[in-house]
Motif scaffolding. Structure first.
Motif, short mmCIF file in Angstrom:
data_model
loop_
_atom_site.label_atom_id
_atom_site.label_comp_id
_atom_site.label_asym_id
_atom_site.label_seq_id
_atom_site.Cartn_x
_atom_site.Cartn_y
_atom_site.Cartn_z
N TRP A 259 0.84 -1.20 0.00
CA TRP A 259 0.00 0.00 0.00
C TRP A 259 0.88 1.26 0.00
O TRP A 259 0.65 2.21 -0.76
CB TRP A 259 -0.87 0.01 1.25
CG TRP A 259 -2.33 -0.31 1.05
CD1 TRP A 259 -2.98 -1.45 1.40
CD2 TRP A 259 -3.33 0.55 0.50
NE1 TRP A 259 -4.32 -1.36 1.09
CE2 TRP A 259 -4.56 -0.13 0.55
CE3 TRP A 259 -3.31 1.85 -0.02
CZ2 TRP A 259 -5.76 0.42 0.08
CZ3 TRP A 259 -4.50 2.40 -0.49
CH2 TRP A 259 -5.70 1.68 -0.44
N ALA A 260 1.89 1.25 0.87
CA ALA A 260 2.78 2.42 0.96
C ALA A 260 3.53 2.65 -0.34
O ALA A 260 3.69 3.79 -0.79
CB ALA A 260 3.77 2.22 2.12
N ARG A 261 3.97 1.58 -0.98
CA ARG A 261 4.68 1.71 -2.26
C ARG A 261 3.75 2.24 -3.34
O ARG A 261 4.16 3.05 -4.19
CB ARG A 261 5.26 0.35 -2.68
CG ARG A 261 6.46 -0.10 -1.85
CD ARG A 261 6.89 -1.52 -2.21
NE ARG A 261 7.16 -1.65 -3.63
CZ ARG A 261 6.52 -2.52 -4.44
NH1 ARG A 261 5.58 -3.30 -3.97
NH2 ARG A 261 6.85 -2.58 -5.71
N ALA A 262 2.50 1.76 -3.33
CA ALA A 262 1.54 2.24 -4.33
C ALA A 262 1.30 3.74 -4.18
O ALA A 262 1.31 4.49 -5.17
CB ALA A 262 0.23 1.47 -4.20
N MET A 263 1.09 4.19 -2.95
CA MET A 263 0.89 5.62 -2.73
C MET A 263 2.14 6.42 -3.06
O MET A 263 2.06 7.51 -3.64
CB MET A 263 0.45 5.87 -1.29
CG MET A 263 -0.95 5.38 -0.97
SD MET A 263 -2.22 6.11 -2.04
CE MET A 263 -2.03 7.86 -1.66
N ALA A 264 3.30 5.88 -2.74
CA ALA A 264 4.55 6.57 -3.06
C ALA A 264 4.72 6.72 -4.56
O ALA A 264 5.20 7.76 -5.05
CB ALA A 264 5.74 5.80 -2.48
N SER A 265 4.31 5.69 -5.31
CA SER A 265 4.47 5.77 -6.77
C SER A 265 3.63 6.89 -7.36
O SER A 265 4.02 7.51 -8.36
CB SER A 265 4.10 4.43 -7.41
OG SER A 265 2.71 4.19 -7.37
N VAL A 266 2.48 7.15 -6.73
CA VAL A 266 1.62 8.24 -7.22
C VAL A 266 2.15 9.59 -6.73
O VAL A 266 2.25 10.55 -7.50
CB VAL A 266 0.17 8.02 -6.74
CG1 VAL A 266 -0.71 9.22 -7.11
CG2 VAL A 266 -0.40 6.74 -7.35
N ILE A 267 2.49 9.67 -5.46
CA ILE A 267 2.98 10.95 -4.89
C ILE A 267 4.23 11.42 -5.60
O ILE A 267 4.40 12.61 -5.89
CB ILE A 267 3.23 10.77 -3.38
CG1 ILE A 267 1.90 10.60 -2.65
CG2 ILE A 267 4.01 11.95 -2.81
CD1 ILE A 267 2.05 10.17 -1.20
N LEU A 268 5.13 10.49 -5.91
CA LEU A 268 6.39 10.85 -6.56
C LEU A 268 6.33 10.68 -8.08
O LEU A 268 7.32 10.94 -8.77
CB LEU A 268 7.52 9.96 -6.00
CG LEU A 268 7.71 10.01 -4.48
CD1 LEU A 268 8.83 9.07 -4.07
CD2 LEU A 268 7.98 11.43 -4.01
N ASP A 269 5.16 10.25 -8.58
CA ASP A 269 4.99 9.96 -10.01
C ASP A 269 6.15 9.09 -10.51
O ASP A 269 6.81 9.39 -11.51
CB ASP A 269 4.91 11.25 -10.81
CG ASP A 269 4.40 11.01 -12.24
OD1 ASP A 269 3.92 9.89 -12.52
OD2 ASP A 269 4.49 11.94 -13.07
N ALA A 270 6.33 7.97 -9.80
CA ALA A 270 7.43 7.05 -10.10
C ALA A 270 6.89 5.62 -10.07
O ALA A 270 6.85 5.00 -9.00
CB ALA A 270 8.56 7.21 -9.09
N PRO A 271 6.42 5.09 -11.20
CA PRO A 271 5.84 3.74 -11.22
C PRO A 271 6.79 2.71 -10.63
O PRO A 271 8.00 2.74 -10.87
CB PRO A 271 5.61 3.48 -12.71
CG PRO A 271 5.48 4.84 -13.32
CD PRO A 271 6.42 5.71 -12.53
N GLN A 272 6.22 1.80 -9.84
CA GLN A 272 7.01 0.75 -9.20
C GLN A 272 7.18 -0.44 -10.13
O GLN A 272 6.25 -0.81 -10.87
CB GLN A 272 6.30 0.28 -7.93
CG GLN A 272 6.21 1.34 -6.85
CD GLN A 272 7.57 1.60 -6.22
OE1 GLN A 272 8.16 0.76 -5.60
NE2 GLN A 272 8.06 2.82 -6.42
#
Length: 476
Positions: free
Chosen positions: A296-309
């Motif tokens: 969940w944290a990685r998913a939100m980070a990917s959106v906040i930083l606009d950096a797909p995981q």
């Protein structure tokens, strides 16, 4: 015996018309039967139609004349994997959880929900491709209760057990779409709670899940008593009680209510002697989900930083639509409040909280296992970046990383998952009389459970699938 187990026994007497009636012999592999014993080298597995007829040495299991013989020297054969916590009404990305990030301009939840209902085979292919031959849907839209019958004798998908909508004391309007697509039923009063039990029974569910989040101190006595009434009513109707409780106090209340399955880890503090004794006394199965919070944290980070995981999908098992969504973060990032866009500090703090919780969950898993309580591997698949299918690999590896032996994790991911589903008489171990659900691996999972990433073939109900034929895309 629950109504589900009785139904399963009757279904097992029926022969799926699409299954092959021919004899098959798998010879020469090392067999890991899921029961926790020593691996059996140079073994023979005999299969007649969709059931196993013999597992043992060449002397114990002579290959019958005319049987199709498959030589597997140097390979490893295990039972199919069982994921004891999935959600068919969630996607594996944020479009399936608008309560976490609402973006109707990009992902209309109505469209997402109806697509999932119309295409369960999309996720079923991901499960088989990964090596998962049985799943427990422990909470979802009403239509999910039709999946067990639909897939019981269908070798193109995993066995399913389904709980239907969750009963809860909290309100989450974002997940309540309409009269056909909703996630929760209420328990605001004793009468309302019992009516919710009746509703789940009417849907044909075989278990009932309560979403029991932390209760305020002034309500605890009343809510705990209501939870016990729900448990009593569920058992009277032939349903097993499942409880989502991640705090120690609520987890103890769930055990006192007779929970057959406790989903998620206790994560707020270390479990104590009282918890362990209650779990032993009730025979509760503990189904930790170690990686879903980090995902969940990685998913939100990917959106906040606009950096797909990057996707952890070694077999190419995730469907193309999900892959595209996970890689398309810009459209969601543009919808965030200005305070969150590019906010590295927020991402760091969230990851830090996940790390602290992961330590507690790992310690609790070790204590629960050491106390002799049954543990079943569970992923919470369907939540953002906890992908249907391959998320089981990282979950098993996290369990091993927490200090459990690879051999024990294999048992938790096969036999114990089947036990949690009430289906141990049908699958979960490699034994004569059980459904022929098994995997062929290149590497030994009792040395490192990462070996499940090397699955080459998946057998479901006696039908052999080459893993590459199940994949959505080729992998290097």
């Amino acid at each position: 015996m629950t109504r589900f187990v009785l139904t399963a026994l009757l279904l097992s007497l029926l022969h799926h018309p699409g299954a092959s009636a021919q004899s098959r012999a798998l010879v020469g592999a090392t067999v890991i039967d899921g029961r926790g014993g020593r691996p059996l080298p140079d073994a023979v597995v005999l299969i007649e139609g969709d059931h196993i007829t013999c597992v043992g040495s060449a002397t114990e299991c002579p290959v019958p004349p005319g049987a199709e013989r498959t030589a597997l020297e140097g390979r490893f054969v295990t039972p199919g994997l069982v994921d004891a916590h999935v959600h068919f009404s969630q996607t594996g990305w944020l479009d399936g959880r608008p309560d976490g990030l609402s973006a109707p301009e990009v992902y209309p939840y109505e469209e997402t929900s109806r697509t999932l209902r119309e295409n369960p085979g999309l996720l079923q292919r991901s499960y088989l491709c990964t090596g998962i031959t049985a799943v427990y849907d422990v909470g979802g839209h009403p239509w999910t209760t039709s999946l067990p019958e639909r897939y019981e004798h269908d070798p193109s998908g995993a066995h399913v057990r389904a709980a239907g909508p969750l009963v809860t004391h909290v309100s989450v309007p974002a997940l309540q779409l309409d009269d056909e697509h909703y996630t929760f039923l209420p328990m605001g009063s004793d009468e309302e709670a019992l009516a919710s039990v009746d509703a789940v029974v009417a849907m044909g569910a075989t278990s009932l899940k309560v979403w029991y989040l932390r209760v305020t101190p002034e309500r605890q006595a009343d809510m705990d008593a209501r939870l016990e009434k729900i448990g009593d009513a569920a058992r009277a109707a032939g349903l097993d009680l499942i409880v989502h409780a991640t705090s120690l106090r609520e987890a103890k209340a769930a055990l006192r209510a007779g929970a057959a399955l406790l989903v998620h880890s206790v994560e707020d503090q270390i479990v104590d002697a009282e918890f362990l004794e209650l779990a032993r006394a009730t025979g509760t199965v503990y189904a930790p989900t170690l990686v879903v919070g980090g995902n969940w944290a990685r998913a939100m980070a990917s959106v906040i930083l606009d950096a797909p995981q990057p996707l952890d999908d070694p077999g190419g098992c995730v469907d193309p639509g999900t892959v595209t969504k996970v890689q398309s973060t810009t459209s969601l990032s543009d919808l965030l409040p200005e305070r969150l866009r590019g906010n590295v500090e927020y991402v760091y703090q969230r990851m830090e909280r996940v790390g602290r919780g992961r330590f507690v969950m790992a310690e609790n898993l070790r204590r629960v296992h050491a106390a002799g309580i049954t543990v079943a591997t569970a992923t919470d698949a369907g939540n953002p970046l906890t992908l249907h299918g391959p998320s089981i690999y990282s979950e098993m590896e996290a369990m091993q990383g927490a200090g459990l032996s690879p051999a024990d994790v294999v048992t938790m991911s096969t036999r114990n998952g089947a036990y949690a589903m009430g289906r141990l008489g049908d699958f979960g171990t490699l034994e004569a009389g059980k459904i022929a659900d098994l995997l062929i691996l290149r590497e030994d999972p009792t040395t490192d459970v990462g070996a499940f990433r090397t699955v080459t073939h998946v057998m479901r109900a006696g039908v052999m699938h080459r893993q590459g034929d199940l994949a959505y895309r080729p992998v290097s």
